[in-house]
Design a protein around this motif. Structure first.
Motif, PDB file in Angstrom:
ATOM      1  N   ALA A  93       0.841  -1.200   0.000  1.00 20.84           N
ATOM      2  CA  ALA A  93       0.000   0.000   0.000  1.00 20.84           C
ATOM      3  C   ALA A  93       0.873   1.245   0.000  1.00 20.84           C
ATOM      4  N   ALA A  94       0.278   2.346  -0.454  1.00 20.08           N
ATOM      5  CA  ALA A  94       0.969   3.636  -0.425  1.00 20.08           C
ATOM      6  C   ALA A  94      -0.078   4.731  -0.300  1.00 20.08           C
ATOM      7  N   ARG A  95       0.327   5.833   0.272  1.00 17.23           N
ATOM      8  CA  ARG A  95      -0.602   6.958   0.406  1.00 17.23           C
ATOM      9  C   ARG A  95       0.190   8.241   0.624  1.00 17.23           C
ATOM     10  N   ARG A  96      -0.233   9.291  -0.073  1.00 17.39           N
ATOM     11  CA  ARG A  96       0.290  10.628   0.195  1.00 17.39           C
ATOM     12  C   ARG A  96      -0.576  11.179   1.320  1.00 17.39           C
ATOM     13  N   ILE A  97       0.017  11.464   2.464  1.00 17.21           N
ATOM     14  CA  ILE A  97      -0.761  11.817   3.657  1.00 17.21           C
ATOM     15  C   ILE A  97      -0.779  13.311   3.947  1.00 17.21           C
ATOM     16  N   LYS A  98      -0.253  14.101   3.039  1.00 18.52           N
ATOM     17  CA  LYS A  98      -0.196  15.546   3.254  1.00 18.52           C
ATOM     18  C   LYS A  98      -1.581  16.136   3.519  1.00 18.52           C
ATOM     19  N   GLN A  99      -2.559  15.752   2.721  1.00 19.54           N
ATOM     20  CA  GLN A  99      -3.909  16.274   2.892  1.00 19.54           C
ATOM     21  C   GLN A  99      -4.611  15.680   4.110  1.00 19.54           C
ATOM     22  N   ASP A 100      -4.223  14.473   4.512  1.00 17.79           N
ATOM     23  CA  ASP A 100      -4.836  13.832   5.679  1.00 17.79           C
ATOM     24  C   ASP A 100      -4.705  14.700   6.929  1.00 17.79           C
ATOM     25  N   PHE A 101      -3.605  15.399   7.048  1.00 15.20           N
ATOM     26  CA  PHE A 101      -3.366  16.199   8.239  1.00 15.20           C
ATOM     27  C   PHE A 101      -4.220  17.472   8.284  1.00 15.20           C
ATOM     28  N   LYS A 102      -4.915  17.757   7.198  1.00 14.53           N
ATOM     29  CA  LYS A 102      -5.806  18.914   7.175  1.00 14.53           C
ATOM     30  C   LYS A 102      -7.198  18.572   7.702  1.00 14.53           C
ATOM     31  N   ILE A 103      -7.486  17.283   7.878  1.00 18.67           N
ATOM     32  CA  ILE A 103      -8.787  16.847   8.398  1.00 18.67           C
ATOM     33  C   ILE A 103      -8.805  17.082   9.905  1.00 18.67           C
ATOM     34  N   ILE A 104      -9.803  17.786  10.373  1.00 21.53           N
ATOM     35  CA  ILE A 104      -9.891  18.103  11.793  1.00 21.53           C
ATOM     36  C   ILE A 104     -10.445  16.919  12.574  1.00 21.53           C
ATOM     37  N   ARG A 105     -11.405  16.219  11.990  1.00 19.03           N
ATOM     38  CA  ARG A 105     -12.061  15.155  12.741  1.00 19.03           C
ATOM     39  C   ARG A 105     -12.580  14.086  11.777  1.00 19.03           C
ATOM     40  N   LEU A 106     -12.274  12.812  12.046  1.00 23.06           N
ATOM     41  CA  LEU A 106     -12.745  11.699  11.238  1.00 23.06           C
ATOM     42  C   LEU A 106     -12.864  10.469  12.132  1.00 23.06           C
ATOM     43  N   ASN A 107     -14.027   9.886  12.220  1.00 21.51           N
ATOM     44  CA  ASN A 107     -14.269   8.723  13.079  1.00 21.51           C
ATOM     45  C   ASN A 107     -13.823   8.977  14.513  1.00 21.51           C
ATOM     46  N   ASP A 108     -14.032  10.174  14.969  1.00 19.49           N
ATOM     47  CA  ASP A 108     -13.626  10.592  16.309  1.00 19.49           C
ATOM     48  C   ASP A 108     -14.783  10.369  17.274  1.00 19.49           C
ATOM     49  N   ARG A 109     -14.596   9.486  18.223  1.00 14.46           N
ATOM     50  CA  ARG A 109     -15.646   9.188  19.199  1.00 14.46           C
ATOM     51  C   ARG A 109     -15.321   9.774  20.571  1.00 14.46           C
ATOM     52  N   GLN A 111     -15.148  12.507  23.652  1.00  8.49           N
ATOM     53  CA  GLN A 111     -16.221  13.262  24.288  1.00  8.49           C
ATOM     54  C   GLN A 111     -16.212  14.735  23.884  1.00  8.49           C
ATOM     55  N   LEU A 112     -15.045  15.277  23.630  1.00  4.86           N
ATOM     56  CA  LEU A 112     -14.934  16.709  23.336  1.00  4.86           C
ATOM     57  C   LEU A 112     -14.564  16.917  21.872  1.00  4.86           C
ATOM     58  N   SER A 113     -15.303  17.790  21.225  1.00  4.05           N
ATOM     59  CA  SER A 113     -14.957  18.155  19.851  1.00  4.05           C
ATOM     60  C   SER A 113     -13.760  19.099  19.889  1.00  4.05           C
ATOM     61  N   PRO A 114     -13.022  19.204  18.776  1.00  2.00           N
ATOM     62  CA  PRO A 114     -11.909  20.160  18.749  1.00  2.00           C
ATOM     63  C   PRO A 114     -12.364  21.586  19.061  1.00  2.00           C
ATOM     64  N   ALA A 115     -13.536  21.991  18.576  1.00  2.00           N
ATOM     65  CA  ALA A 115     -14.040  23.346  18.849  1.00  2.00           C
ATOM     66  C   ALA A 115     -14.307  23.531  20.346  1.00  2.00           C
ATOM     67  N   LYS A 116     -14.869  22.516  20.991  1.00  2.00           N
ATOM     68  CA  LYS A 116     -15.152  22.615  22.421  1.00  2.00           C
ATOM     69  C   LYS A 116     -13.859  22.669  23.233  1.00  2.00           C
ATOM     70  N   VAL A 117     -12.865  21.884  22.845  1.00  6.70           N
ATOM     71  CA  VAL A 117     -11.564  21.934  23.527  1.00  6.70           C
ATOM     72  C   VAL A 117     -10.970  23.325  23.405  1.00  6.70           C
ATOM     73  N   GLU A 118     -11.065  23.903  22.209  1.00  9.99           N
ATOM     74  CA  GLU A 118     -10.530  25.256  21.997  1.00  9.99           C
ATOM     75  C   GLU A 118     -11.251  26.276  22.877  1.00  9.99           C
ATOM     76  N   ARG A 119     -12.574  26.176  22.966  1.00  8.27           N
ATOM     77  CA  ARG A 119     -13.338  27.088  23.831  1.00  8.27           C
ATOM     78  C   ARG A 119     -12.938  26.919  25.295  1.00  8.27           C
ATOM     79  N   GLU A 120     -12.789  25.677  25.736  1.00 10.52           N
ATOM     80  CA  GLU A 120     -12.410  25.410  27.126  1.00 10.52           C
ATOM     81  C   GLU A 120     -11.013  25.964  27.425  1.00 10.52           C
ATOM     82  N   LEU A 121     -10.096  25.809  26.482  1.00 10.30           N
ATOM     83  CA  LEU A 121      -8.739  26.349  26.675  1.00 10.30           C
ATOM     84  C   LEU A 121      -8.757  27.868  26.772  1.00 10.30           C
ATOM     85  N   LYS A 122      -9.539  28.511  25.915  1.00  8.35           N
ATOM     86  CA  LYS A 122      -9.651  29.968  25.983  1.00  8.35           C
ATOM     87  C   LYS A 122     -10.221  30.402  27.329  1.00  8.35           C
TER      88      LYS A 122
END
Length: 130
Positions: A93-109, A111-122
């Motif tokens: 198998a092979a894959r160019r993963i450059k674009q993969d790192f631009k995905i914020i969330r995929l199959n993420d189960r 409890q906290l969404s990235p947006a909620k974590v950011e709000r909590e940190l602020k």
């Protein structure tokens, strides 16, 4: 294939990969190791490439080659596994993963969404600066 044959095949493949990685490291400029393998695997890096071995399935170990230096084709990864006979490896198998790192969330189960974590940190930083 018996369990004993699988273990011998995995051991031999590990030695071959180790020797190949050792040659890459010895014949190139020294660079720090950038990856850590888990499950008894090995890793090494040189000239913008990282080689990592580890379990792919119950029967085989695999060799991942990761290209890290910045080009149009990086970061990229390729996977190689031994063929059943054990005397060759197969490009799997092979894959160019450059674009993969631009995905914020995929199959993420989580409890906290990235947006909620950011709000909590602020909120924590704002309350901590009072």
């Amino acid at each position: 294939m018996s369990q004993k044959n699988q273990l011998v095949l995995t051991f031999v493949f590990g030695i071959i990969v180790g020797l190949l990685s050792w040659n890459i490291l010895i014949l190139s400029e020294p660079t720090p190791v950038m990856a850590q393998a888990s499950g008894g695997g090995t890793s090494g890096s040189a000239n913008g490439y990282i080689a990592v071995t580890g379990a792919v399935s119950n029967a085989f170990s695999g060799l991942w080659i990761i290209k890290t230096n910045e080009t149009d084709h990086s970061p990229s990864l390729a996977l190689y596994v031994p063929e059943r006979e054990g005397n060759r490896i197969k490009f799997t198998a092979a894959r160019r993963i450059k674009q993969d790192f631009k995905i914020i969330r995929l199959n993420d189960r989580s409890q906290l969404s990235p947006a909620k974590v950011e709000r909590e940190l602020k909120k924590i930083n704002r309350d901590g600066n009072k």
